[in-house]
Design an enzyme around this catalytic site. Sequence first.
Site, PDB file in Angstrom:
ATOM      1  CG  HIS A 143      -1.872  -1.043   1.395  1.00 48.98           C
ATOM      2  ND1 HIS A 143      -1.769  -2.056   2.320  1.00 48.98           N
ATOM      3  CD2 HIS A 143      -3.028  -1.280   0.722  1.00 48.98           C
ATOM      4  CE1 HIS A 143      -2.807  -2.857   2.233  1.00 48.98           C
ATOM      5  NE2 HIS A 143      -3.583  -2.426   1.261  1.00 48.98           N
ATOM      6  CD  GLN A 175     -14.222  -5.063  -0.583  1.00 52.82           C
ATOM      7  OE1 GLN A 175     -14.480  -3.898  -0.860  1.00 52.82           O
ATOM      8  NE2 GLN A 175     -13.019  -5.576  -0.800  1.00 52.82           N
ATOM      9  CE  LYS A 205      -2.294  -9.526  -2.203  1.00 50.41           C
ATOM     10  NZ  LYS A 205      -3.360 -10.542  -2.159  1.00 50.41           N
ATOM     11  CB  SER A 260      -1.736 -10.325   1.382  1.00 51.45           C
ATOM     12  OG  SER A 260      -3.065 -10.465   1.840  1.00 51.45           O
ATOM     13  CB  SER A 261      -4.290  -6.996   4.968  1.00 53.39           C
ATOM     14  OG  SER A 261      -3.978  -5.757   4.378  1.00 53.39           O
TER      15      SER A 261
HETATM   16  O1  PAF Z   1      -8.340  -3.872  -2.548  1.00 59.77           O
HETATM   17  C1  PAF Z   1      -8.940  -3.425  -1.537  1.00 59.77           C
HETATM   18  O2  PAF Z   1      -8.358  -3.175  -0.481  1.00 59.77           O
HETATM   19  C2  PAF Z   1     -10.442  -3.197  -1.615  1.00 59.77           C
HETATM   20  O3  PAF Z   1     -11.054  -4.156  -2.420  1.00 59.77           O
HETATM   21  C3  PAF Z   1     -10.815  -1.782  -2.069  1.00 59.77           C
HETATM   22  C4  PAF Z   1     -10.359  -1.518  -3.493  1.00 59.77           C
HETATM   23  C5  PAF Z   1     -10.195  -0.755  -1.137  1.00 59.77           C
HETATM   24  C6  PAF Z   1     -12.333  -1.606  -2.030  1.00 59.77           C
HETATM   25  O4  PAF Z   1     -12.839  -1.798  -0.749  1.00 59.77           O
END
Ligand code: PAF
Length: 282
Positions: A33, A57, A146, A182-183
């Site tokens: 990030h 999501q 990713k 990755s988190s």
């Molecule tokens: O990739 C992510 O972290 C999420 O899918 C995003 C793009 C911030 C949308 O919530």
Amino acid sequence: MQIIRTIAELREHLANFKRPAFVPTMGNLHDGHLALVRQAKPLGDVVVVSIFVNRLQFLPHEDFDTYPRTWEADCQALEAAGCDVVFAPGEKELYPEPQGFTIQPPSESANILEGHFRPGFFGGVCTVVMKLFACVGPRVALFGQKDYQQLMVIRRMVRQFALPIEVIGGQTLRASDGLALSSRNNYLSPSQRKEAVQLSKALRAMAEAVRAGATDLPSLEHHAMDALAQRGWQPDYLTVRCRSNLQSPVADQVTALAKNEGLVVLGAAKLGSTRLIDNLEI
Ligand code: PAF
């Protein structure tokens, strides 16, 4: 660095800028990030990062409630990386009423691969990204490569809605052993963390086989999934696809596509209860 929690305050602040560069995130930030934030810096006159864990999501059985929230550390890291504005709306700010209007991405790009295993995922992503775009009004938006399919779906959404936003993909950052940052890596136990690199190794081996002339992709994919399963993984898919649309290439085009940088190998697999994804362009 400004921390802003409401859409009204964000709009008022950003009215002073012409070219916001935007990095949407769900927080729990890692170097991947932060690399996007650094990449964003010269592309706009203000860098905005959103932190919002988007309920839409996540499937009901997924990790929405336990998704790591690391606010203090995220803000410190963002400030050091050169972020100008953190937009961190609460759920009531972004979804003050149930979100009845949603984006439904077309099934050929959103119901395959990740969308097949996480039904509704891309609808949730597109809906929140569209809403965040409406709040921030970015001219440039950056997403990690990713999440290869996410990047493709968002590019298409931006194109089809004629949004005046340039979408840029940021390279996947990897740990020294090759594991994609990755988190969700934070969920891995020490022994799982050691094992986790096997996903990227499997993808690399598949990419090398294709470069070396393999064209029987179903058998390549089957063997790769089988090998991971034997090590205790639960693979969802390891597959070679066309970069342009993430469909399976026809067998007699594999060699030409591989030579012309037209393929990507993508994988998703669970290690214990942690689901990891990764990809490599061929
Ligand atoms: O990739 C992510 O972290 C999420 O899918 C995003 C793009 C911030 C949308 O919530």
